[in-house]
Write a protein that holds these residues in place. Sequence first.
Motif, PDB file in Angstrom:
ATOM      1  N   MET A   1       0.863  -1.193   0.000  1.00 45.05           N
ATOM      2  CA  MET A   1       0.000   0.000   0.000  1.00 45.05           C
ATOM      3  C   MET A   1       0.892   1.233   0.000  1.00 45.05           C
ATOM      4  O   MET A   1       1.534   1.556   0.989  1.00 45.05           O
ATOM      5  CB  MET A   1      -0.892  -0.003   1.254  1.00 45.05           C
ATOM      6  CG  MET A   1      -1.762   1.235   1.403  1.00 45.05           C
ATOM      7  SD  MET A   1      -2.743   1.153   2.918  1.00 45.05           S
ATOM      8  CE  MET A   1      -3.500   2.746   2.894  1.00 45.05           C
ATOM      9  N   ASN A   2       0.965   1.959  -1.099  1.00 53.20           N
ATOM     10  CA  ASN A   2       1.810   3.130  -1.191  1.00 53.20           C
ATOM     11  C   ASN A   2       1.019   4.427  -1.089  1.00 53.20           C
ATOM     12  O   ASN A   2       1.583   5.487  -0.919  1.00 53.20           O
ATOM     13  CB  ASN A   2       2.586   3.113  -2.510  1.00 53.20           C
ATOM     14  CG  ASN A   2       3.608   1.992  -2.532  1.00 53.20           C
ATOM     15  OD1 ASN A   2       4.304   1.776  -1.555  1.00 53.20           O
ATOM     16  ND2 ASN A   2       3.687   1.271  -3.642  1.00 53.20           N
ATOM     17  N   GLY A  10      -3.359   1.133   7.853  1.00 54.28           N
ATOM     18  CA  GLY A  10      -3.169   0.111   6.850  1.00 54.28           C
ATOM     19  C   GLY A  10      -2.579  -1.150   7.444  1.00 54.28           C
ATOM     20  O   GLY A  10      -2.499  -1.317   8.660  1.00 54.28           O
ATOM     21  N   GLN A 197       7.875  -4.354   1.697  1.00 58.28           N
ATOM     22  CA  GLN A 197       6.657  -3.540   1.614  1.00 58.28           C
ATOM     23  C   GLN A 197       6.905  -2.192   2.267  1.00 58.28           C
ATOM     24  O   GLN A 197       7.656  -2.083   3.240  1.00 58.28           O
ATOM     25  CB  GLN A 197       5.496  -4.260   2.315  1.00 58.28           C
ATOM     26  CG  GLN A 197       4.139  -3.599   2.118  1.00 58.28           C
ATOM     27  CD  GLN A 197       3.024  -4.386   2.805  1.00 58.28           C
ATOM     28  OE1 GLN A 197       3.242  -5.515   3.271  1.00 58.28           O
ATOM     29  NE2 GLN A 197       1.838  -3.817   2.877  1.00 58.28           N
ATOM     30  N   GLU A 199       4.733   1.487   3.393  1.00 56.81           N
ATOM     31  CA  GLU A 199       3.402   2.072   3.588  1.00 56.81           C
ATOM     32  C   GLU A 199       3.570   3.433   4.246  1.00 56.81           C
ATOM     33  O   GLU A 199       4.329   3.566   5.203  1.00 56.81           O
ATOM     34  CB  GLU A 199       2.587   1.138   4.475  1.00 56.81           C
ATOM     35  CG  GLU A 199       1.172   1.543   4.769  1.00 56.81           C
ATOM     36  CD  GLU A 199       0.495   0.487   5.644  1.00 56.81           C
ATOM     37  OE1 GLU A 199       0.137  -0.578   5.101  1.00 56.81           O
ATOM     38  OE2 GLU A 199       0.380   0.703   6.857  1.00 56.81           O
TER      39      GLU A 199
END
Length: 250
Positions: A1-2, A10, A197, A199
């Motif tokens: 999730m950027n 998130g 990942q 975020e």
Amino acid sequence: MNEQKQNYYGSLCTEMYEILHEKAPEDELQFYLSYAQKGMRILEPLCGSGRFLVPFFKRGFNISGMDLSEQMLAKLKEKAPDARVIQVDIMEYPAQEKYDYIFITSSSVSLFTNINMCKSILQKMKELLAPGGKFVFAVDTVFNRCANDSDYKATAAVKTKEGCDLILKGKNHYDEQSQTQFSPSIYELYNGSELLQRETMDFQTHLYRYGEMEQYLKECGFTSVQTYSNYEKEIAVNDECEVFLYECSI
């Protein structure tokens, strides 16, 4: 999730939150439990991963919850599969019944930095409250503001159950005029040196002065408002405390 979302928890944020804050602080939990009685219809808006709702549920209280974060509610359901919770925006919560006790923990009301939106939420809570019921919640104070940072720096690091490293980087800026604490954050998940990942989170809170929230509550129609400076229910007299706690009725 950027994608960066304001105050939305998130997957990485939720993971770190669960590791660092799995259980509610005992003094805070006891404060909110002190208003509860068996047979009451209880509602916890912004219930998150259930740090407070689950202890209420396991004690046999008739409690319902709501939260916008799908990830947070998934964690709650792992702990209490039969708990009554729904994923919904707080302003969209269907008012199917009135509640004898509504509480919002962890200064989450401070997340609503738009004061008009905050007032709308207070009005919504008033509409959900049964006659004789109580609405209890907390906000952060201006005493709690952070020093300004020019660059991101690591503020927390934990190991996930898979053995990966989850790192939080953040910085702070306090805007005196709007009384808003801006705390943008970056969550990074590593397997060794490999970034798995990333975020981002646009975390903002409104910090309150003594007497400010009391005025908003009166504008919304709450006729009785008591302000405490800590979980021992000492009466607040100024801004020199980290949290304000409000006990409200109509």
